[in-house]
Design a protein around this motif. Structure first.
Motif, PDB file in Angstrom:
ATOM      1  N   VAL A   1       1.574   4.709  -3.257  1.00  0.00           N
ATOM      2  CA  VAL A   1       0.279   4.751  -3.999  1.00  0.00           C
ATOM      3  C   VAL A   1      -0.905   4.343  -3.201  1.00  0.00           C
ATOM      4  O   VAL A   1      -0.908   3.641  -2.174  1.00  0.00           O
ATOM      5  N   GLN A   2      -1.969   5.240  -3.255  1.00  0.00           N
ATOM      6  CA  GLN A   2      -3.180   4.977  -2.485  1.00  0.00           C
ATOM      7  C   GLN A   2      -4.045   4.015  -3.020  1.00  0.00           C
ATOM      8  O   GLN A   2      -4.255   3.663  -4.038  1.00  0.00           O
TER       9      GLN A   2
ATOM     10  N   GLY B   1     -13.210   3.192   0.791  1.00  0.00           N
ATOM     11  CA  GLY B   1     -11.749   3.798   1.199  1.00  0.00           C
ATOM     12  C   GLY B   1     -11.435   2.358   2.169  1.00  0.00           C
ATOM     13  O   GLY B   1     -12.068   1.651   2.751  1.00  0.00           O
ATOM     14  N   ILE B   2     -10.143   2.640   2.525  1.00  0.00           N
ATOM     15  CA  ILE B   2      -9.624   1.728   3.541  1.00  0.00           C
ATOM     16  C   ILE B   2      -9.800   2.180   4.903  1.00  0.00           C
ATOM     17  O   ILE B   2      -9.646   3.275   5.308  1.00  0.00           O
ATOM     18  N   LYS B   3     -10.287   1.018   5.620  1.00  0.00           N
ATOM     19  CA  LYS B   3     -10.595   1.165   7.265  1.00  0.00           C
ATOM     20  C   LYS B   3      -9.430   1.417   7.897  1.00  0.00           C
ATOM     21  O   LYS B   3      -8.688   1.152   7.534  1.00  0.00           O
ATOM     22  N   GLU B   4      -9.859   1.980   9.080  1.00  0.00           N
ATOM     23  CA  GLU B   4      -8.694   2.246  10.041  1.00  0.00           C
ATOM     24  C   GLU B   4      -8.041   0.995  10.530  1.00  0.00           C
ATOM     25  O   GLU B   4      -6.667   1.043  10.709  1.00  0.00           O
ATOM     26  N   GLU B   5      -8.908   0.030  10.698  1.00  0.00           N
ATOM     27  CA  GLU B   5      -8.172  -1.261  11.153  1.00  0.00           C
ATOM     28  C   GLU B   5      -7.394  -1.893  10.052  1.00  0.00           C
ATOM     29  O   GLU B   5      -6.737  -2.948  10.319  1.00  0.00           O
ATOM     30  N   GLU B   6      -7.426  -1.602   8.821  1.00  0.00           N
ATOM     31  CA  GLU B   6      -6.850  -2.374   7.849  1.00  0.00           C
ATOM     32  C   GLU B   6      -5.446  -2.085   7.438  1.00  0.00           C
ATOM     33  O   GLU B   6      -5.122  -0.961   7.616  1.00  0.00           O
ATOM     34  N   GLU B   7      -4.681  -2.905   7.202  1.00  0.00           N
ATOM     35  CA  GLU B   7      -3.369  -2.694   6.762  1.00  0.00           C
ATOM     36  C   GLU B   7      -3.103  -3.007   5.185  1.00  0.00           C
ATOM     37  O   GLU B   7      -2.731  -4.090   4.700  1.00  0.00           O
ATOM     38  N   PRO B   8      -3.363  -1.971   4.374  1.00  0.00           N
ATOM     39  CA  PRO B   8      -3.295  -2.374   2.783  1.00  0.00           C
ATOM     40  C   PRO B   8      -1.897  -2.740   2.354  1.00  0.00           C
ATOM     41  O   PRO B   8      -0.888  -2.268   3.054  1.00  0.00           O
ATOM     42  N   PRO B   9      -1.816  -3.399   1.306  1.00  0.00           N
ATOM     43  CA  PRO B   9      -0.375  -3.688   0.654  1.00  0.00           C
ATOM     44  C   PRO B   9       0.255  -2.338   0.298  1.00  0.00           C
ATOM     45  O   PRO B   9      -0.424  -1.280  -0.039  1.00  0.00           O
ATOM     46  N   VAL B  10       1.469  -2.343   0.213  1.00  0.00           N
ATOM     47  CA  VAL B  10       2.329  -1.128  -0.278  1.00  0.00           C
ATOM     48  C   VAL B  10       2.884  -1.138  -1.679  1.00  0.00           C
ATOM     49  O   VAL B  10       3.329  -2.163  -2.146  1.00  0.00           O
ATOM     50  N   LEU B  11       2.399  -0.061  -2.405  1.00  0.00           N
ATOM     51  CA  LEU B  11       3.279  -0.022  -3.869  1.00  0.00           C
ATOM     52  C   LEU B  11       3.645   1.368  -3.986  1.00  0.00           C
ATOM     53  O   LEU B  11       2.926   2.193  -3.598  1.00  0.00           O
ATOM     54  N   LEU B  12       4.900   1.601  -4.084  1.00  0.00           N
ATOM     55  CA  LEU B  12       5.636   2.705  -4.366  1.00  0.00           C
ATOM     56  C   LEU B  12       5.505   3.345  -5.686  1.00  0.00           C
ATOM     57  O   LEU B  12       5.536   2.525  -6.690  1.00  0.00           O
TER      58      LEU B  12
END
Length: 671
Positions: free
Chosen positions: A4-5, A321-332
């Motif tokens: 999920v984005q 939007g998510i920045k290049e250095e960010e590691e967003p959480p993961v939702l499938l």
């Protein structure tokens, strides 16, 4: 298969609305709080530690009260009720709990107090019972244990070690008292460790008598009773009866509190959610009149959340939007079939940034390989029916548990499919039953072949399925390279390996070694043999020349390439790992056949039928259970080690939204 984005949402609002906004975000359960400040001086954080600790303590008190109720008034639940999920309650009940929180907590405190009083009363009963037990050896004594004598005589009451007789004690006293007839020894009782006695003598001889007795181990009671033992025992028994009656009254009062069970569950969850809200409240930066909060939300829900907060709370909210250095959480997000293996994937690790979600491919191969390992149609039908009934009967099952049950439902169908292909129905139960009890064999022929009769054929197909599995993993690696525009990596790390592996397979199949395994010789056209040879050579050369391309030193580059080429042995071991498909499939069939043969040993008789039923049920339940476990473990291993090893590392952080985290009930969602 999809990750999920995510979008980052930033919220700024008036400080007076902060609790209302947090409650709304908690109800929505769609935002993971992740506050990142470039300058900590832009706002201060509120100290909410004491308030949060208060809510946590109250939740713990309610939990303790519920645990006590479950001891004295356990809820009547069926064996499968734990699968039903948490009760669904209206939001009004939750609000009622907030309004009556003092009353509910008073009930919780009362239950805890009653339990403490019951424990104290039971401890008092035990203490008095110990006193009664300690009094038992003195019950034949007609004076108090503390009695010391008359005006002219002394009475020494106490114990001596080991069993003693009256004459031995008199002989001990003979040297201390001139006239031994002036001393009387009364034995009160004797056990294996002590002799309980009373010695009567003249008062002037009491000191010498006691001194001599002590040389023999005499000692007075540490707590002499002021009453006659028999009378004192009656007093103690009355005290025990009174304490036991008090325990019954306290327990009866506690049982009456069971009607408040749901109230306690609601108040516990209410304080639990408030403690979570205050945890977040203590993390957000605030000024004199405003506050700010930031975090991640699924992109599909971002606009709706922004609109909700803006219209109802006057908040200034925006997404980015998510920045290049960010590691967003993961939702499938997967379809109903594929989501069943999300727990298997999560056990290994969610996708890291830049990786794809392999759930779809994992689900297909997992179900396929699981059924191939168990491969008995009857077992598969039982597993699918059991899981299907559970899913239909308990639609509100906890999410992760529901996914696991769904996984076994699909695996059961796969097992049924392979069992029909291989002709396994409780092993060879139909053959054994028909021949033993009806005199002629009735069989259901395999639609494909019987692995027990053709194990080498099954081994070859196991290797084939393994190659397909591994090649799919390598293809997914290639897909990620192309997606990221790493075309050189795609050619060097994927295409060259395909060339090498396919070339070697092409050379192996027409060989005499393969013919010995397969039982027949396969002949390729000369052109195909040449193509396989040159494919293997070019693939090997490409790996040697380009695997170490990151190094500018030519010699080191060749060395790294040669080392990478050595990984061909790893591919060989990976392919051989799929022989477990044969091993576990044969194990299921062999054990089932042994169970059937053991059950038929009683022959065609009433006793034989009874024996067969007992052995059949116990044996097949054991066989199904042990092979279900084996299929689960080994299928996971093939995914984790062989399949994921080709393209996937994992390590993503799961999406953990700020939501109503309850323990006992679920709130109905607003429509």
């Amino acid at each position: 298969m999809a990750i999920v984005q995510m979008q980052r949402i930033n919220i700024c609002a008036l400080k007076k609305n902060r609790k209302a906004i947090l409650e709304r975000l908690q109800e929505l359960g769609a935002m993971e709080i992740d506050i990142q400040l470039e300058d900590d001086s832009l706002g201060e954080k509120q100290d909410v530690a004491s308030s949060r600790a208060l809510f946590e303590r109250r939740a713990q008190t309610a939990d303790q009260a519920l645990a006590i109720l479950n001891i004295y008034v356990p809820e009547k639940k069926g064996m499968l009720d734990s699968l039903a999920g948490k009760p669904l309650v209206e939001k009004e009940l939750f609000e009622k709990a907030a309004e009556n929180q003092d009353q509910y907590m008073a009930t919780a405190s009362r239950i805890v107090t009653l339990d403490k009083q019951i424990a104290e009363s039971k401890a008092a009963v035990l203490k008095v019972q110990n006193q009664v037990e300690a009094l038992a050896p003195w019950l034949s004594l007609t004076v108090p244990v503390s009695y010391t004598g008359t005006q002219k005589t002394a009475v020494l009451i106490g114990t001596m070690p080991n069993p003693q007789d009256q004459q031995n004690i008199l002989n001990l006293l003979a040297g201390a008292v001139p006239d031994v007839e002036a001393v009387d020894v009364e034995l009160i009782s004797t056990d294996k460790d002590f002799t309980y006695l009373a010695v009567i003598c003249m008062k002037q001889d009491a000191g010498k008598v006691e001194e001599v007795l002590r040389t023999g181990g005499f000692s007075k009671p540490s707590s002499p009773v002021q009453k006659i033992p028999e009378e004192y025992k009656k007093d103690l028994e009355a005290e025990i009866a009174k304490a036991q009656e008090q325990v019954k009254q306290l327990e009866s009062e506690l049982v009456e509190c069971a009607v408040s069970r749901q109230d306690l569950e609601l108040i516990s969850d209410y304080y639990r959610t408030r403690a979570e809200k205050y945890r977040i409240l203590g993390e957000i930066p605030q000024t004199a009149s405003t506050f700010a909060i930031s975090g991640y939300v699924p992109a599909a829900k971002a606009d709706a959340i922004v609109k909700d907060l803006s219209e109802h709370y006057g908040a200034a909210a925006e997404t980015e939007g998510i920045k290049e250095e960010e590691e967003p959480p993961v939702l499938l997000h997967n379809n109903r079939f594929s989501e069943s293996v999300e727990g298997v994937l999560a056990s290994f690790g969610l996708p890291a940034k830049g990786e794809i979600d392999p759930t779809f491919f994992t689900s297909i191969f997992y179900v396929f390989l699981f059924g191939l390992m168990l491969s008995d149609a009857a077992y598969g039908l039982i597993v699918s029916l059991a899981c299907g009934i559970v899913l239909l009967k308990f639609p509100r099952m906890e999410t992760n548990l529901r996914k696991s049950v769904q996984l076994f439902f699909w695996c059961g169908l796969s097992t049924l499919f392979w069992g029909v292909l291989f002709g396994g129905y409780f092993g060879d139960a139909l053959d054994v039953i028909s021949e033993t009890f009806f005199g002629h064999k009735i069989s259901i022929p395999a639609l494909w072949f019987v692995p027990l009769n053709e194990p080498m054929r099954m081994l070859l197909y196991s290797m084939l399925f393994g190659v397909i599995h591994l090649f799919t993993g390598l293809a997914l690696k290639g897909y990620m390279y192309i997606r990221d525009h790493k075309y050189m990596d795609f050619v060097c790390d994927v295409i060259f390996w395909y060339m090498l592996l396919l070339g070697l397979i092409g050379l192996l199949i027409p060989s005499s070694m393969f013919a010995g395994i397969a039982g027949k010789q396969i002949v390729f056209p000369a052109a195909l043999n040449a193509a396989a040879k040159w494919s293997a050579i070019l693939g090997a050369v490409g790996i040697v020349l380009f695997s170490g391309r990151s190094s500018k030193n030519p010699a080191l580059r060749i060395a790294l390439g040669a080392y990478d080429l050595y990984n061909i042995t790893g591919w060989l071991s990976d392919v051989l790992s799929y022989s477990r498909l044969l091993a576990l499939g044969l194990a299921t069939g062999v054990i089932a056949s042994v169970v059937n043969q053991m059950g038929s040993m009683g022959g065609k008789s009433i006793g034989g039928v009874i024996l067969f039923i007992i052995v059949f049920v116990i044996g097949h339940v054991f066989n199904m259970a042990i092979n279900l476990l084996g299929a689960y473990v080994h299928t996971c291993r093939l995914q984790y080690v062989e399949f994921f090893g080709k393209f996937y590392e994992g390590g993503g952080k799961p999406f953990e939204p700020f939501k109503l985290k309850t323990k006992y009930v679920d709130l109905k969602e607003e429509k």
